[in-house]
Design a protein around this motif. Structure first.
Motif, PDB file in Angstrom:
ATOM      1  N   VAL A  95       0.833  -1.209   0.000  1.00 13.33           N
ATOM      2  CA  VAL A  95       0.000   0.000   0.000  1.00 13.33           C
ATOM      3  C   VAL A  95       0.863   1.253   0.000  1.00 13.33           C
ATOM      4  O   VAL A  95       0.637   2.192  -0.784  1.00 13.33           O
ATOM      5  CB  VAL A  95      -0.950   0.004   1.219  1.00 13.33           C
ATOM      6  CG1 VAL A  95      -1.674   1.343   1.325  1.00 13.33           C
ATOM      7  CG2 VAL A  95      -1.962  -1.129   1.097  1.00 13.33           C
ATOM      8  N   ILE A  96       1.866   1.277   0.874  1.00 11.86           N
ATOM      9  CA  ILE A  96       2.747   2.453   0.959  1.00 11.86           C
ATOM     10  C   ILE A  96       3.569   2.600  -0.320  1.00 11.86           C
ATOM     11  O   ILE A  96       3.800   3.713  -0.807  1.00 11.86           O
ATOM     12  CB  ILE A  96       3.659   2.347   2.192  1.00 11.86           C
ATOM     13  CG1 ILE A  96       2.815   2.447   3.478  1.00 11.86           C
ATOM     14  CG2 ILE A  96       4.724   3.440   2.183  1.00 11.86           C
ATOM     15  CD1 ILE A  96       3.584   2.190   4.748  1.00 11.86           C
ATOM     16  N   LEU A  97       4.002   1.482  -0.880  1.00  8.91           N
ATOM     17  CA  LEU A  97       4.768   1.519  -2.124  1.00  8.91           C
ATOM     18  C   LEU A  97       3.948   2.143  -3.250  1.00  8.91           C
ATOM     19  O   LEU A  97       4.483   2.875  -4.093  1.00  8.91           O
ATOM     20  CB  LEU A  97       5.195   0.107  -2.509  1.00  8.91           C
ATOM     21  CG  LEU A  97       6.143  -0.039  -3.713  1.00  8.91           C
ATOM     22  CD1 LEU A  97       7.475   0.652  -3.422  1.00  8.91           C
ATOM     23  CD2 LEU A  97       6.360  -1.513  -4.032  1.00  8.91           C
ATOM     24  N   LEU A  98       2.637   1.901  -3.243  1.00  7.66           N
ATOM     25  CA  LEU A  98       1.771   2.423  -4.289  1.00  7.66           C
ATOM     26  C   LEU A  98       1.403   3.893  -4.077  1.00  7.66           C
ATOM     27  O   LEU A  98       1.324   4.663  -5.044  1.00  7.66           O
ATOM     28  CB  LEU A  98       0.487   1.583  -4.370  1.00  7.66           C
ATOM     29  CG  LEU A  98       0.648   0.147  -4.893  1.00  7.66           C
ATOM     30  CD1 LEU A  98      -0.671  -0.600  -4.787  1.00  7.66           C
ATOM     31  CD2 LEU A  98       1.145   0.141  -6.328  1.00  7.66           C
ATOM     32  N   PHE A  99       1.191   4.266  -2.794  1.00  7.52           N
ATOM     33  CA  PHE A  99       0.628   5.591  -2.532  1.00  7.52           C
ATOM     34  C   PHE A  99       1.590   6.565  -1.854  1.00  7.52           C
ATOM     35  O   PHE A  99       1.427   7.775  -1.971  1.00  7.52           O
ATOM     36  CB  PHE A  99      -0.647   5.462  -1.682  1.00  7.52           C
ATOM     37  CG  PHE A  99      -1.744   4.694  -2.362  1.00  7.52           C
ATOM     38  CD1 PHE A  99      -2.523   5.296  -3.338  1.00  7.52           C
ATOM     39  CD2 PHE A  99      -1.984   3.364  -2.047  1.00  7.52           C
ATOM     40  CE1 PHE A  99      -3.539   4.601  -3.973  1.00  7.52           C
ATOM     41  CE2 PHE A  99      -2.997   2.651  -2.682  1.00  7.52           C
ATOM     42  CZ  PHE A  99      -3.773   3.271  -3.652  1.00  7.52           C
ATOM     43  N   ARG A 100       2.587   6.062  -1.089  1.00  5.04           N
ATOM     44  CA  ARG A 100       3.524   6.969  -0.413  1.00  5.04           C
ATOM     45  C   ARG A 100       4.959   6.470  -0.555  1.00  5.04           C
ATOM     46  O   ARG A 100       5.671   6.317   0.437  1.00  5.04           O
ATOM     47  CB  ARG A 100       3.158   7.088   1.072  1.00  5.04           C
ATOM     48  CG  ARG A 100       1.832   7.763   1.363  1.00  5.04           C
ATOM     49  CD  ARG A 100       1.863   9.262   1.095  1.00  5.04           C
ATOM     50  NE  ARG A 100       2.850   9.924   1.917  1.00  5.04           N
ATOM     51  CZ  ARG A 100       2.630  10.324   3.177  1.00  5.04           C
ATOM     52  NH1 ARG A 100       1.456  10.111   3.740  1.00  5.04           N
ATOM     53  NH2 ARG A 100       3.570  10.940   3.869  1.00  5.04           N
ATOM     54  N   PRO A 101       5.417   6.178  -1.766  1.00  4.56           N
ATOM     55  CA  PRO A 101       6.764   5.603  -1.923  1.00  4.56           C
ATOM     56  C   PRO A 101       7.875   6.533  -1.462  1.00  4.56           C
ATOM     57  O   PRO A 101       8.987   6.083  -1.172  1.00  4.56           O
ATOM     58  CB  PRO A 101       6.854   5.339  -3.436  1.00  4.56           C
ATOM     59  CG  PRO A 101       5.887   6.307  -4.042  1.00  4.56           C
ATOM     60  CD  PRO A 101       4.756   6.408  -3.047  1.00  4.56           C
ATOM     61  N   ASN A 102       7.595   7.834  -1.372  1.00  5.69           N
ATOM     62  CA  ASN A 102       8.621   8.802  -0.988  1.00  5.69           C
ATOM     63  C   ASN A 102       9.096   8.633   0.449  1.00  5.69           C
ATOM     64  O   ASN A 102      10.179   9.109   0.807  1.00  5.69           O
ATOM     65  CB  ASN A 102       8.094  10.231  -1.184  1.00  5.69           C
ATOM     66  CG  ASN A 102       6.826  10.489  -0.382  1.00  5.69           C
ATOM     67  OD1 ASN A 102       5.811   9.812  -0.589  1.00  5.69           O
ATOM     68  ND2 ASN A 102       6.859  11.457   0.515  1.00  5.69           N
ATOM     69  N   LEU A 285       5.353   2.853  10.085  1.00  3.92           N
ATOM     70  CA  LEU A 285       5.069   3.824   9.031  1.00  3.92           C
ATOM     71  C   LEU A 285       3.602   4.241   9.032  1.00  3.92           C
ATOM     72  O   LEU A 285       3.280   5.415   8.833  1.00  3.92           O
ATOM     73  CB  LEU A 285       5.448   3.250   7.667  1.00  3.92           C
ATOM     74  CG  LEU A 285       6.951   3.106   7.408  1.00  3.92           C
ATOM     75  CD1 LEU A 285       7.206   2.626   5.991  1.00  3.92           C
ATOM     76  CD2 LEU A 285       7.680   4.418   7.662  1.00  3.92           C
ATOM     77  N   MET A 286       2.697   3.285   9.284  1.00  2.51           N
ATOM     78  CA  MET A 286       1.278   3.635   9.385  1.00  2.51           C
ATOM     79  C   MET A 286       1.044   4.523  10.588  1.00  2.51           C
ATOM     80  O   MET A 286       0.211   5.438  10.546  1.00  2.51           O
ATOM     81  CB  MET A 286       0.440   2.359   9.483  1.00  2.51           C
ATOM     82  CG  MET A 286       0.311   1.595   8.182  1.00  2.51           C
ATOM     83  SD  MET A 286      -0.415   2.597   6.852  1.00  2.51           S
ATOM     84  CE  MET A 286      -2.031   2.943   7.545  1.00  2.51           C
ATOM     85  N   ARG A 287       1.777   4.269  11.664  1.00  2.00           N
ATOM     86  CA  ARG A 287       1.673   5.112  12.857  1.00  2.00           C
ATOM     87  C   ARG A 287       1.984   6.561  12.511  1.00  2.00           C
ATOM     88  O   ARG A 287       1.246   7.469  12.908  1.00  2.00           O
ATOM     89  CB  ARG A 287       2.662   4.609  13.911  1.00  2.00           C
ATOM     90  CG  ARG A 287       2.795   5.500  15.139  1.00  2.00           C
ATOM     91  CD  ARG A 287       4.149   5.303  15.801  1.00  2.00           C
ATOM     92  NE  ARG A 287       4.403   3.926  16.131  1.00  2.00           N
ATOM     93  CZ  ARG A 287       5.622   3.453  16.427  1.00  2.00           C
ATOM     94  NH1 ARG A 287       6.670   4.251  16.391  1.00  2.00           N
ATOM     95  NH2 ARG A 287       5.788   2.181  16.717  1.00  2.00           N
ATOM     96  N   HIS A 288       3.042   6.768  11.755  1.00  2.00           N
ATOM     97  CA  HIS A 288       3.416   8.125  11.361  1.00  2.00           C
ATOM     98  C   HIS A 288       2.320   8.765  10.509  1.00  2.00           C
ATOM     99  O   HIS A 288       1.944   9.927  10.728  1.00  2.00           O
ATOM    100  CB  HIS A 288       4.734   8.093  10.586  1.00  2.00           C
ATOM    101  CG  HIS A 288       5.088   9.393   9.940  1.00  2.00           C
ATOM    102  ND1 HIS A 288       5.606  10.461  10.648  1.00  2.00           N
ATOM    103  CD2 HIS A 288       4.978   9.814   8.645  1.00  2.00           C
ATOM    104  CE1 HIS A 288       5.803  11.476   9.822  1.00  2.00           C
ATOM    105  NE2 HIS A 288       5.433  11.112   8.603  1.00  2.00           N
ATOM    106  N   ILE A 289       1.809   8.017   9.541  1.00  2.81           N
ATOM    107  CA  ILE A 289       0.789   8.553   8.644  1.00  2.81           C
ATOM    108  C   ILE A 289      -0.490   8.881   9.403  1.00  2.81           C
ATOM    109  O   ILE A 289      -1.073   9.964   9.249  1.00  2.81           O
ATOM    110  CB  ILE A 289       0.497   7.549   7.506  1.00  2.81           C
ATOM    111  CG1 ILE A 289       1.728   7.394   6.610  1.00  2.81           C
ATOM    112  CG2 ILE A 289      -0.716   8.002   6.683  1.00  2.81           C
ATOM    113  CD1 ILE A 289       1.620   6.268   5.597  1.00  2.81           C
ATOM    114  N   ILE A 290      -0.950   7.961  10.250  1.00  2.00           N
ATOM    115  CA  ILE A 290      -2.220   8.142  10.967  1.00  2.00           C
ATOM    116  C   ILE A 290      -2.164   9.351  11.888  1.00  2.00           C
ATOM    117  O   ILE A 290      -2.985  10.271  11.804  1.00  2.00           O
ATOM    118  CB  ILE A 290      -2.570   6.876  11.773  1.00  2.00           C
ATOM    119  CG1 ILE A 290      -2.952   5.726  10.829  1.00  2.00           C
ATOM    120  CG2 ILE A 290      -3.730   7.157  12.747  1.00  2.00           C
ATOM    121  CD1 ILE A 290      -3.095   4.394  11.527  1.00  2.00           C
TER     122      ILE A 290
END
Length: 356
Positions: A95-102, A285-290
């Motif tokens: 999911v992150i590779l597709l939407f937040r690869p940066n 990484l999801m923790r950071h995004i959320i």
């Protein structure tokens, strides 16, 4: 009626409550609010929301221990947890590779592909506890009630009372604490008494501990107006092994254990998703995004922070629960077969644990 439906829904409901408390705790610690060294009503609110973190973890371990004491070891338990860790890490990586690869770096990619043993502290230590259950159950069966009680008293002194006096607990670690909780639950289960079986005692222990916990937060924050270095002590008694958190954990766990048993299908099904809730929202990484998008630094006022924290945490909690329910419906039949296949291979090749 399924085996899950036959379980006491008191424990399943408590499992749900404990995970929600953990999510609320993460709202407090992972947001963008960065002025905890300055007195504010928002900081006090965040300290109060912080309470549920280690309280929820303690209860989660205690619930699991209650159903494992005296049971034979099955490889599928630690294997199942490890598989769930991998499924969520690999799935979230895609999911992150597709939407937040940066936001992906070489180190983060490695950690997401190989999350064990350092990426998740709680699942890692819980897997190790599951691996230790045959040893712990063997010890519990072989020692007398007096010996087990002495062991718990000694560990309580060095791992609860000593650290609560701001001293170092000898030999303390996350894993050793889980072992302590396991032994504590085993003692309560195997050697019941009138006090520990009393709902009244459980409620009084919980409310007394919770009241003192809130008072400690208010006290250290008030002192912090004059002595800013004391502001950090607002969460001092909220650690897993601090005496007030232990009182909160034991009181709340006993409260639900001693309630009249009942079974509710919806509660039991929802409770199955709780470990997934942790794996999703606490994936680094999801923790950071959320929590970056939730942003607790935007809130002003004590009650506004409390309300925003509870509402935001509820949204995250419900969202993660629905995701895990969907994953359970689609993938669990296959994952369960995989767990059983791995268990069979491990039993045939290792045969490490034999009931004596």
């Amino acid at each position: 009626m399924t085996k899950r439906d036959e379980r006491n829904s008191n424990f399943e409901l408590l499992r749900i409550i404990s995970m929600f408390l953990i999510v609320v705790h993460h709202f407090s610690v992972h947001g963008n609010f960065d002025t905890r060294d300055v007195f504010s009503y928002e900081k006090i609110a965040l300290d109060i929301l912080y309470i549920g973190g280690k309280l929820g973890v303690n209860i989660f371990v205690m619930i699991g221990a209650y159903f494992l004491v005296g049971k034979s070891f099955k490889w599928r338990r630690p294997v199942g947890v490890l598989i769930d860790m991998l499924v969520y890490n690999w799935g979230l990586f895609v999911v992150i590779l597709l939407f937040r690869p940066n936001i992906l770096t070489a180190e983060r990619i490695y950690q997401m592909l190989v999350p064990f043993p350092n990426y998740y502290w709680f699942p890692t230590n819980y897997i190790l506890l599951l691996m230790l259950t045959p040893v712990l159950n063997y010890f519990i069966r072989r020692v007398s009630e007096l010996t087990l009680r002495y062991t718990l008293i000694l560990l309580t002194v060095i791992w609860v009372f000593v650290p609560s006096l701001e001293l170092t607990g000898i030999g303390y670690s996350d894993l050793s604490w889980f072992v302590y909780l396991y032994l504590l639950v085993a003692y309560i289960k195997l050697y019941p008494n009138v006090i520990l079986n009393s709902p009244t005692f459980a409620k009084r222990l919980f409310w007394l501990s919770m009241t003192l916990t809130v008072v400690s937060i208010l006290y250290f924050n008030a002192i912090g107006i004059v002595l800013p270095d004391k502001l950090a002590y607002g969460t001092f008694f909220l650690g897993s092994n601090k005496i007030l958190t232990v009182g909160n954990s034991l009181g709340l766990w006993l409260w639900f254990k001693n309630r009249k048993p009942f079974s509710n299908h919806l509660i039991n099904i929802t409770a199955q998703a709780m470990f997934g809730v942790y794996l999703i929202h606490e994936q680094p990484l999801m923790r950071h995004i959320i929590w970056y998008h939730v942003d607790n630094s935007r809130v002003q006022g004590f009650w506004a922070m409390i309300a925003y924290g509870l509402i935001a945490s509820a949204v995250v909690f419900v969202g993660c629960t629905l995701i895990d329910m969907l994953k359970n419906a689609i993938l669990n039949p296959t994952l369960n077969k995989l767990s059983l296949w791995i268990e069979e291979k491990l039993n045939n090749s290792l045969g490490l644990y034999i009931e004596v």
